[in-house]
Write a protein that holds these residues in place. Sequence first.
Motif, mmCIF file in Angstrom:
data_model
loop_
_atom_site.group_PDB
_atom_site.id
_atom_site.type_symbol
_atom_site.label_atom_id
_atom_site.label_comp_id
_atom_site.label_asym_id
_atom_site.label_seq_id
_atom_site.Cartn_x
_atom_site.Cartn_y
_atom_site.Cartn_z
ATOM 1 N N ILE A 460 0.861 -1.179 0.000
ATOM 2 C CA ILE A 460 0.000 0.000 0.000
ATOM 3 C C ILE A 460 0.891 1.221 0.000
ATOM 4 C CG2 ILE A 460 -1.676 1.351 1.308
ATOM 5 C CD1 ILE A 460 -2.969 -1.037 0.103
ATOM 6 N N ARG A 461 0.715 2.051 -1.045
ATOM 7 C CA ARG A 461 1.543 3.250 -1.144
ATOM 8 C C ARG A 461 0.671 4.456 -0.825
ATOM 9 N NH1 ARG A 461 5.925 0.720 -5.155
ATOM 10 N NH2 ARG A 461 6.702 -0.474 -3.405
ATOM 11 N N ALA A 462 0.890 5.009 0.348
ATOM 12 C CA ALA A 462 0.061 6.134 0.796
ATOM 13 C C ALA A 462 0.946 7.175 1.452
ATOM 14 C CB ALA A 462 -0.991 5.631 1.795
ATOM 15 N N PRO A 463 1.834 7.807 0.687
ATOM 16 C CA PRO A 463 2.838 8.667 1.305
ATOM 17 C C PRO A 463 2.408 10.100 1.573
ATOM 18 C CG PRO A 463 3.254 8.489 -1.041
ATOM 19 C CD PRO A 463 2.046 7.657 -0.760
ATOM 20 N N GLY A 464 1.361 10.576 0.921
ATOM 21 C CA GLY A 464 1.092 12.013 0.973
ATOM 22 C C GLY A 464 0.367 12.438 2.235
ATOM 23 N N LYS A 465 0.004 13.689 2.236
ATOM 24 C CA LYS A 465 -0.657 14.266 3.402
ATOM 25 C C LYS A 465 -2.051 13.675 3.540
ATOM 26 C CE LYS A 465 0.170 18.822 5.081
ATOM 27 N NZ LYS A 465 0.258 20.224 4.760
ATOM 28 N N ALA A 466 -2.337 13.149 4.698
ATOM 29 C CA ALA A 466 -3.643 12.531 4.992
ATOM 30 C C ALA A 466 -3.896 11.266 4.198
ATOM 31 C CB ALA A 466 -4.784 13.519 4.768
ATOM 32 N N PHE A 467 -2.861 10.762 3.493
ATOM 33 C CA PHE A 467 -3.066 9.554 2.688
ATOM 34 C C PHE A 467 -3.209 8.321 3.564
ATOM 35 C CE2 PHE A 467 -2.709 12.154 -0.687
ATOM 36 C CZ PHE A 467 -1.912 11.815 -1.777
ATOM 37 N N ASP A 468 -2.294 8.143 4.514
ATOM 38 C CA ASP A 468 -2.370 6.932 5.316
ATOM 39 C C ASP A 468 -3.611 6.952 6.202
ATOM 40 O OD1 ASP A 468 -1.340 4.788 7.519
ATOM 41 O OD2 ASP A 468 -0.215 4.614 5.645
ATOM 42 N N GLU A 469 -3.985 8.146 6.633
ATOM 43 C CA GLU A 469 -5.215 8.249 7.425
ATOM 44 C C GLU A 469 -6.407 7.782 6.603
ATOM 45 O OE1 GLU A 469 -2.667 10.329 7.189
ATOM 46 O OE2 GLU A 469 -2.769 11.948 8.666
ATOM 47 N N PHE A 470 -6.356 8.070 5.313
ATOM 48 C CA PHE A 470 -7.431 7.628 4.418
ATOM 49 C C PHE A 470 -7.446 6.112 4.321
ATOM 50 C CE2 PHE A 470 -10.634 8.513 1.390
ATOM 51 C CZ PHE A 470 -10.522 7.599 0.354
ATOM 52 N N TYR A 471 -6.277 5.532 4.256
ATOM 53 C CA TYR A 471 -6.156 4.067 4.225
ATOM 54 C C TYR A 471 -6.779 3.473 5.483
ATOM 55 C CZ TYR A 471 -3.517 -0.407 4.478
ATOM 56 O OH TYR A 471 -3.131 -1.722 4.600
ATOM 57 N N GLN A 472 -6.468 4.075 6.621
ATOM 58 C CA GLN A 472 -7.037 3.558 7.868
ATOM 59 C C GLN A 472 -8.551 3.695 7.848
ATOM 60 O OE1 GLN A 472 -4.873 5.623 11.013
ATOM 61 N NE2 GLN A 472 -3.017 5.339 9.786
ATOM 62 N N ARG A 473 -9.005 4.827 7.339
ATOM 63 C CA ARG A 473 -10.459 5.051 7.284
ATOM 64 C C ARG A 473 -11.146 3.995 6.430
ATOM 65 N NH1 ARG A 473 -13.135 10.443 4.561
ATOM 66 N NH2 ARG A 473 -15.282 9.678 4.456
ATOM 67 N N VAL A 474 -10.572 3.725 5.275
ATOM 68 C CA VAL A 474 -11.167 2.739 4.370
ATOM 69 C C VAL A 474 -11.175 1.356 5.002
ATOM 70 C CG1 VAL A 474 -10.798 1.591 2.152
ATOM 71 C CG2 VAL A 474 -10.683 4.057 2.291
ATOM 72 N N GLN A 475 -10.138 1.055 5.768
ATOM 73 C CA GLN A 475 -10.148 -0.220 6.482
ATOM 74 C C GLN A 475 -11.252 -0.239 7.525
ATOM 75 O OE1 GLN A 475 -6.153 -2.100 7.567
ATOM 76 N NE2 GLN A 475 -5.558 -0.027 7.029
ATOM 77 N N ASP A 476 -11.384 0.867 8.249
ATOM 78 C CA ASP A 476 -12.420 0.937 9.281
ATOM 79 C C ASP A 476 -13.804 0.802 8.685
ATOM 80 O OD1 ASP A 476 -10.692 3.455 11.310
ATOM 81 O OD2 ASP A 476 -10.560 1.262 11.254
ATOM 82 N N GLU A 477 -13.946 1.249 7.448
ATOM 83 C CA GLU A 477 -15.259 1.147 6.802
ATOM 84 C C GLU A 477 -15.609 -0.282 6.434
ATOM 85 O OE1 GLU A 477 -14.886 3.747 3.492
ATOM 86 O OE2 GLU A 477 -15.330 5.554 4.657
ATOM 87 N N GLY A 478 -14.633 -1.181 6.561
ATOM 88 C CA GLY A 478 -14.941 -2.589 6.328
ATOM 89 C C GLY A 478 -14.422 -3.158 5.026
ATOM 90 N N THR A 479 -13.618 -2.393 4.317
ATOM 91 C CA THR A 479 -13.026 -2.939 3.089
ATOM 92 C C THR A 479 -12.041 -4.040 3.479
ATOM 93 O OG1 THR A 479 -13.212 -0.792 2.066
ATOM 94 C CG2 THR A 479 -11.695 -2.353 1.034
ATOM 95 N N ILE A 480 -12.088 -5.125 2.733
ATOM 96 C CA ILE A 480 -11.227 -6.261 3.051
ATOM 97 C C ILE A 480 -9.976 -6.180 2.185
ATOM 98 C CG2 ILE A 480 -11.090 -8.779 3.075
ATOM 99 C CD1 ILE A 480 -14.204 -8.689 3.236
ATOM 100 N N PHE A 481 -8.824 -6.052 2.815
ATOM 101 C CA PHE A 481 -7.558 -5.962 2.086
ATOM 102 C C PHE A 481 -6.891 -7.327 2.077
ATOM 103 C CE2 PHE A 481 -6.700 -1.532 1.086
ATOM 104 C CZ PHE A 481 -7.698 -0.891 1.807
#
Lengths: 712, 179, 337
Positions: A460-481
């Motif tokens: 998972i490449r999420a280097p920018g501002k608020a990018f990794d937070e977005f990744y965490q959010r999407v996981q919290d929403e229930g997306t299965i990685f």
Amino acid sequence: MSADKPVPASVEPGQPVDPPVDVAAEAPRIGVYVCHCGTNIAGTVDVAAVRDWATERLGPHGVVISRDYPFMCSSLGQELIEEDIRELGLNRVVVAACSPHMHEKTFRGACQRAGLNPYLCELVSIREQVSWVHTDKVAATAKAEAMVAGGVLRVREQVPLEPLRVPINETTLVVGGGIAGISAALEIADAGFPVHLVERQPSIGGHMAQFDKTFPTLDCAACILTPKMVTAGSHPNITLHTWSEVTDVSGYVGNFTVKVLHRPRYLDTDLCTGCGICQEKCPVKVVDPTFEAGVGYRKAIYRPFPQAVPKFPVLDPDNCIYFERGTCKACEKLCPPGAIRLDQQPEEVTLQVGNIILATGFEAFDARRVEPYGYGRLPNVFTSLEFERMSNASGPTGGQIVLRDGVTEPQSVAIVHCVGSRDRNFNNYCSAICCMQSMKFAHLVREHTDATVYEFYIDIRAPGKAFDEFYQRVQDEGTIFIRGRVAEVTDVLRLPEEAAEDGRLIVQVEDTLAGRQRRIPVDMVVLSVGLEPQPDAHEVARRFGITCSSEGWVIERHPKLDPFATMTEGVFAAGCALGPRDIPSSVTSGAAAAARILGRIQQREMALEPIRAIIDDERCSGCRICNDLCPFSAITFDDARAVTEVNPALCQGCGVCIAACPAGAIRGTGFSDAQIMHQIEGILMDTSATGPADAVAHATSPAGAAAEAVPA
Amino acid sequence: MSEDVMVRPHSNDAPAQAAPTPYEPVVLAFTCNWCSYRAADLAGTARIKYPPNVRLVRLMCSGRLDPTFVLKAFASGADGVLMTGCWPADCHYRIQNVKALRRFELLQRVLEQLGIEPERFQRFYASAAEGPQLAAAFTRMIEDVRPLGPLGWGRVPEVAPEETADGEAEPAALEAVGS
Amino acid sequence: MSSYLYYPGCSLSGSARAYAESLAAILTPLGVELKEIDDWNCCGATEYLTLSPLRGYALIGRNLALAESQRNGTSTLVAPCSACYANLAKTDRFVRDSAVLREQLNGALAADGLQYTPGSITVRHLLEVLIEDVGLDEVRRHVTRPLHGLRVAPYLGCLVSRPDYDDRWSRHEQPRELDRLMAALGADVVDYPLRTACCGGHMTQISPNTGFELIRRLVDAADRREADLLVTVCPMCQMNIDAYQDEMNHHFRTDYHVPILFFTQLIGLAFGLEPRALGIGTEIVSAHRALGRIGIEVPAAEEVAVPAGPAGPAAREGRRAPRPQGLPMPHLDEDDR
């Protein structure tokens, strides 16, 4: 320090740049400076030995002082040079350090401050070319000595030069009307200078106009883009050339002549009000492969999207009944102001500009090339661009996420990362934006539907501002990685227990974190395809006189320190033309290129490196062998005097004519025959032999020095 | 090649009559400022290693390569000359590397007639992004030239004197070049 | 008359006799002459190379050497069996690329007084030769009894389009060559997604569970798409799906009945030849009913008991793969349907 003749401070174009200086009139007094560069050089090359060797072996060739210093490029290091010039009367300087592309300007600046013409300074690279690439210290030291000898013998032949100053036309050309091009154009136009913005499609906006939302803020792409598009479209300083292409570029920095071809829209834009009736009434509906990514339709006369800038539609003659059979003409009949012009011809205009920014963007990887994923064969496999259009409220499904049948909502969606990227079979590189884009899709699917979302990734490449937070959010929403590269997307059932999944798609993947193969039934698969250069990248590069990599990305002048300039003065690049990047990076590079150009415009003229060809009339026999060799039209033949001439402003200094002249009538400043010949001799000097007489049998040794044994 | 063999020994402590050094070829590579020189720089920043037998001369363009430079290089002691530049169609000056290619083809033939083997004069294209490839080309070139022995044009290779029957030293016979 | 060297392979005279018979029957109309190599030996199938590479290459190479020595105006060697084809092509390529292997191989062949010059023989698969050299137009010309209404699923098997040393195949996972040939015969070609999927190979002996699962997948996919029969080019594939279908059914407690014929048999039928002359009727899963649907009478011998009701668990409710209506589909570059 300099020669008898005073050298003019600035030279008009057309004047000879280099009044010859008589070297013999003044004996060379050379200072040699060997840099340690910390341990970068000193760790492999014995810098003290090189320093001593320079005085001892090259003394007879004019070396009066030789020093070593940890960081020559520092202010203290430069001051060493400046003091020696002043106090020891040096008239040549050789710095053995890093690549000239790094610090040539630095040391030339030091010389200039001390009153020495900067072109009497030569940089010898013993870092990139010696200490960093060799491990044998003895061999590296010997090679460094030889390189220094080459530099010393070369610098003896160097003469003072003055840069050529050229005026800068304050008009700028921006090629490509995506977010990068628009940003650059607005920066320059807002600063008060004219810009020509050329765009191949009927409207500006680029790929960003196709998107629904942008990560990670989930701003609506059109909402943030269209205001900029409108500003660009109505800006007094910006001239839009849409549905147009640049066909020819000639000239040089500050003074480019550019030909732009306006493709016929088949309507008079002075009359067209943008009402859209022609589009509404056109009976021909075809699949729109460009803006709608092949998943929606348009008419034969169309505006690519409602917010198009300019608002004028274009007519596609390949799909038009009138152009096919001569009938219909519904648009012409029904256009209220009578703006349709079916006999319109392409028009070519010529522009004079001072600088050019290439912002030509990217093309999406063709997912049909990855056969195991079934794109093109299996209806419910989509690409990322198709999905963007689908989730877009003004797209072909009105923002509904549905299967290819146009009605069914998926219960489960698989999003596949790295399609065509990070893959030796296709493109080895990472396309930078697909991870964030995929996660954005996951969020949008869950926003529009109740579907289960799976994401199949490698990293998972999420280097920018608020990018990794977005990744965490999407996981919290229930997306299965699921970490694993998808092996196959298929509609073929394999195991008896899969019978219930008939009609669905099955994603076969190794779940590397769980350590087992999985077959996951889904309704829809979205392939996050990689970014590729435009298919005509090489041709465009040639047209603008720049280089691109073998893949097709524009090569920047320096990947770290000058990532938006090209090797060609006056031509810059911005956005994805340089390589995959997201919207903020594209905007930044566009603005950076604009800033550089504004600086040039403001200075009104630019100093060009005085590396030029000069023809000695006396020696020119008029054979004209050189006449056909110049791609810049700098070489012309004077019929009256029967000799060839070089225009120094057009001359780019490649040296082909110099090498071709059988009479040696063409001299090259900066890279003259004498300089190169002596450099060759010096480089091939046997650094082990004792005494200078053995080694350099062919060069003139001013003192005819006696051999001196090398002290122990 | 074994990297602990010296190219040219520093004979600070050595007696005047040094033992013959093992032969290490010297290759002169002409690079163009925009592509191959930058590729060499890139190889440097990436710390890619190649043998120290190659030495670089920077020109603005491979089209600047005057055939007399090549002859000069051989005459000054080079055992091999490598012409490098931008790929065709990618020349910073548009098409000048094509002219360089024309010269190269002709010159290689002429050199061959002079007895200089074609392996000693080669060309290689490298874009500014191709540091590793250029480094590999240098290494290959050196290994192509090595078995051919020293060119020896304009320079007598150091060879240990052999004792003759009279006890007088006589230089050993030179190896035939380009057999 | 175009002439080729011919390497039949062992199965053509054994389990794939029908392939050989039907091939022989269609050669004259197609204007093809096949000259069988004299004294050819086994191609080593798939196992021998894993046991001893050099012996394997020598075994295969002997055939190439014989072909080279028996060249007579043609240097193309045609193999109908995919494994034979792959082995021969692979060996020729490896011997071309490796001087060491070349030396060792020729050293071994010398014992039999033979030599092989790599590249002297061009190895091609029978299907590709018919499509490329004879051409679909020529095939169409000879069709007197088009197979309209016969739903055919083209199954190439794994070894034909990969590895593609000489770039002969359009795509490697979903090649359309056999589809186009069947369409030229007038058949209704099913878009069969498992064109190059594995038939199980020798797994039927080594690990029957795996083998049956793979066979089931192939048969089920054809059944679900309402194919009347599978058509193939490879004796191994044909045998696995034909001879083991019954056991597979027993294993999974299913009752599929999907016959599988060789493409040469269908060509022969389309050319109006008698089914018996094409070896039809010798298959274990009978093609009787499938061909009967288009009016071709097939000998009823050796028929396996066929259930009266719908065959296979897929109920034929007229359910087909959903056709795209709402959103346009992208085109594959060689979309001939």
